[in-house]
Design a protein around this motif. Structure first.
Motif: not given
Length: 231
Positions: A44, A53, A129, A210
């Motif tokens: 990421c 992001r 994430y 989530s």
């Protein structure tokens, strides 16, 4: 190969693809090149020092980018062993991960997309994430016991049951810390507002949930930092 950024506790910002399309493409290319060079499954943006992001994952020999991703669904949770390039060590941690998830996101051209990820693609995505909100696996989970692989199935089942209870207790403590700390409560509200805003932008999709609340994850990092300062 580039050096992996190992700084914790920094929240990666949502990025406007329409306004910063060239920058998004640059970051995606950097992540893709690093994934290929290291022969790994994913990275990421914060791991390369870009606090946007953006997640990239190699799926069936193709690298897929997830810009401003939102987790829509997370099912089929099981314990998996994970290591992370962002840690100072190569230790494996025992992590409860959903292995079947739905994700909404933008591609590098800004087009809204949605997809289902399963198996190792899902667990890789979920680890990255978490990093987007500045939290690493060693903040939340325990290392795999040295004797785990030599345990009998019954011993492993007993260990995992006790471990799950410890995680549940930690989650309850985080709920209390968020409720009692004005700063954390404000952060929790901000995260919920961000989630609603992100989903509204993604064509009005229904609310995302989530497996573990993202605000709680970052709250835990703040709690950890406070404990470290006290020592």
């Amino acid at each position: 190969m580039k050096e992996i950024n190992k700084t914790k506790g920094i929240f990666a910002d949502r990025i406007s693809v329409a306004d910063e399309k060239d920058y998004v493409k640059y970051v995606v290319d950097e992540l893709s090149n690093e994934i290929n060079e290291r022969k790994i499954l994913g990275l990421c943006a914060p791991q390369l020092g870009y606090y946007a992001r953006i997640i990239c994952i190699k799926i069936e020999d193709q690298i897929k980018e997830f810009v401003n991703p939102v987790l829509r669904r997370a099912d089929n949770i099981s314990f998996v062993k994970e290591t992370c390039l962002s840690l100072e060590n190569d230790d494996a941690y025992l992590v409860p991960r959903a292995t079947d998830i739905d994700v909404y996101y933008q591609d590098k051209k800004g087009k809204m997309q949605g997809c289902t990820l399963k198996g190792i693609a899902a667990t890789t995505f979920l680890q990255l994430y978490e990093i987007l909100v500045g939290v690493f696996i060693d903040d939340l989970y325990e290392k795999v016991p040295e004797n785990f692989d030599t345990m009998t199935q019954e011993e492993q089942a007993t260990y995992l049951e006790e471990y799950a209870k410890r995680l549940e207790t930690a989650n309850e403590e985080m709920d209390k810390d968020i409720k009692d700390d004005p700063e954390l409560k404000e952060l929790d509200e901000k995260m919920q507002a961000y989630k609603i805003l992100s989903l509204a932008e993604l064509k009005g999709k229904t609310d995302a949930k989530s497996n573990l609340n993202r605000a709680k994850r970052r709250a835990l990092q703040k709690i950890v930092d406070k404990k470290v300062k006290k020592k």
